[in-house]
Design an enzyme around this catalytic site. Structure first.
Site, PDB file in Angstrom:
ATOM      1  N   SER A 123       0.806  -1.222   0.000  1.00 15.07           N
ATOM      2  CA  SER A 123       0.000   0.000   0.000  1.00 15.07           C
ATOM      3  C   SER A 123       0.836   1.267   0.000  1.00 15.07           C
ATOM      4  CB  SER A 123      -0.901  -0.003   1.232  1.00 15.07           C
ATOM      5  OG  SER A 123      -0.097   0.038   2.387  1.00 15.07           O
ATOM      6  N   CYS A 124       2.174   1.131   0.055  1.00 12.25           N
ATOM      7  CA  CYS A 124       2.973   2.349   0.275  1.00 12.25           C
ATOM      8  C   CYS A 124       3.824   2.792  -0.912  1.00 12.25           C
ATOM      9  CB  CYS A 124       3.864   2.158   1.484  1.00 12.25           C
ATOM     10  SG  CYS A 124       2.910   1.745   2.940  1.00 12.25           S
ATOM     11  N   PHE A 125       4.690   1.894  -1.410  1.00 13.76           N
ATOM     12  CA  PHE A 125       5.698   2.361  -2.375  1.00 13.76           C
ATOM     13  C   PHE A 125       5.083   3.058  -3.588  1.00 13.76           C
ATOM     14  CE2 PHE A 125       9.404  -0.695  -1.160  1.00 13.76           C
ATOM     15  CZ  PHE A 125       9.488  -0.061   0.062  1.00 13.76           C
TER      16      PHE A 125
END
Ligand code: UGA
Length: 458
Positions: A274-276
């Site tokens: 969900s972040c990069f």
């Protein structure tokens, strides 16, 4: 909640909010957890965990039992706390830029809740936000809704998190650093003291800076990690085209250089989670807004997007055509030990297989339910790896689950129609698969098994 020991509230109970809240509660702090999702709050109040994270369940259960943590949808209760962490989500807009709607609303609501209260209250922005948000958005909103200026009665800090899914509790208990972007000295001191109470005698390296630099550190960290993954995947794609190339040996060797270091050099099907992707897109859009085109970061994302295709190409190399070919995909989660499929490479690989008219069966030990919601209908979801492999003409090892490392080659041989393996994570050895066609990311096709590191030459 009675005053006495330090009390801390969290607005937004996703991974970051919940894991940090649980750890603070385990250190004896009084916690108020706030979320707009009533169903989630009801579950949490019973000590049930809404997400899969090792160690979180037991920590939450004991905190609920000891009444060190209370859950509510009533944001006005933050007034009972001394410190409020904003840990709401920061999703992407259509163009990849960050949406700060939830952060703004949280700041507004915290301000209204503490309006009229006399005690000092520190607000900490832990959500990942683009540089300038704490000072340029949260501060004015907070000051206006609380009716007090930041200073003697109202503190404000940025305090990004660096925890990874699957190790979020361990990362919170043993951080490699604490980053504090303080709006003023009093705010910074208050947050430093809170962390000292958590980590006690342990000296955790602490960077104290301004909020904008703190916010930038978070993006720099994810941009750098993503760059490492795309760099090693680039090298892998070159190695793969050399008759005896092997990215693992290359990674081991370059990792011995202390200027490079050995972690985060595992070639694979591309990063997910969900972040990069979300953070890189937000940072790219933000930089462009500053009249700077961060071409390195756009290339990192492009390499990642194309990496799925590299994996599909390996299966095409084995099968000739993908049309009507039965392909078993083992692993859907974006990495092992999580049920999270957000931005998972498996989704990009499966989409490409389906677009090429392959018939796909897939299995994951934990992520089937989440995958079902996003995968094309024609993908068959198996209940175990054996039924997934049955009749397959090619198996793609997508996620590095231990279960897939332990599957006996004989199982592949007896269940599959033709023994073709694509190892997208390098979790198996070519030598394990005698009599198979085995292709792997970053491995030249005709490479003989060789020792990983040669002895130093005399
Ligand atoms: C990442 C960062 O590691 C955390 O520090 C950060 O706090 C977090 O994002 C966030 O911003 O919230 P996470 O997304 O949970 O954490 O997962 P990672 O373990 O970093 O893995 C990300 C992806 O990169 C996975 O798909 C993984 O398989 C892939 N990866 C990682 C590789 O392909 N090769 C590697 O060597 C390392």
């Amino acid at each position: 909640m009675k005053r006495g020991s330090e009390s801390v509230s969290f607005i937004g109970l996703g991974y970051v909010g919940l894991c940090t809240a649980a750890v603070l509660a385990s250190r004896g702090m009084k916690i108020i957890g706030v979320d707009i999702d009533g169903e989630k709050i009801a579950k949490l109040a019973k000590g049930e965990t809404p997400l899969h994270e090792p160690g979180l369940g037991s920590m939450l259960k004991s905190a609920v039992k000891n009444r060190r943590i209370q859950f509510t949808t009533d944001i006005d209760r933050v007034v009972e706390a001394d410190v409020t962490f904003i840990t709401v989500g920061t999703p992407s807009n259509q163009d990849g830029s960050i949406s700060l709607t939830f952060v703004k609303k949280a700041a507004e609501d915290v301000g209204s809740a503490i309006r009229g209260a006399d005690a000092y209250h520190l607000v900490v922005v832990k959500s990942t936000v683009i540089p300038g948000t704490t000072t340029g958005l949260v501060r004015p909103v907070l000051e206006s809704s609380s009716g007090k200026p930041c200073g003697p009665k109202l503190g404000l800090c940025s305090n990004p998190e660096f925890l990874a899914e699957g190790s979020a509790i361990t990362n919170t208990l043993h951080p490699d650093k604490i980053v504090i972007g303080a709006n003023d000295e009093k705010s910074g001191d208050k947050l430093v003291k809170l962390y000292q109470r958590i980590y006690r005698a342990r000296k955790i390296p602490t960077i104290i800076t301004n909020p904008t630099t703190a916010e930038t550190i978070k993006y720099a960290s994810n941009a750098f990690l993503a760059t490492r993954v795309s760099t090693i995947n680039t090298i892998a794609n070159i190695c793969q085209r050399l008759p005896s190339g092997d990215v693992e040996t290359v990674a081991k060797a370059i990792g011995l250089d202390p200027r490079i270091g050995s972690v985060y050099l595992k070639a694979g099907p591309g990063y997910g989670g969900s972040c990069f992707h979300k953070d890189l897109q937000a940072f790219i859009a933000f930089s462009r807004g500053l009249d700077y085109d961060p071409v390195l970061l756009t290339a990192v994302e492009e390499v990642n997007r194309r990496q799925a295709n590299e994996i599909v190409k390996l299966s095409r190399k084995l099968l000739g055509t993908l049309e009507n070919r039965r392909i078993a995909v083992l692993g859907l989660a974006f990495k092992k030990d999580t049920d999270d499929v957000r931005e998972a490479a498996s989704l990009r690989v499966i989409e490409e297989l389906v677009n090429n008219s392959a018939s796909v069966s897939a299995y994951d030990p934990m992520a089937i339910e989440n995958a079902r919601k996003v995968l094309p209908q024609q993908v068959e979801l198996a209940t175990d790896s054996r039924s997934c492999l049955k009749g397959a003409e090619c198996c793609i090892l997508m996620t590095e689950w231990d279960e897939f490392r332990q599957l006996k080659p004989r199982a592949f041989k007896t269940l599959m129609r033709t023994p073709n393996i694509v190892d997208a994570r390098r979790i198996r050895r070519q030598g394990d698969f005698q009599g198979f066609n085995y292709l792997a990311v970053g491995l030249g096709a005709t490479m003989p098994p060789i020792p990983v590191l040669a002895a130093p030459s005399k």
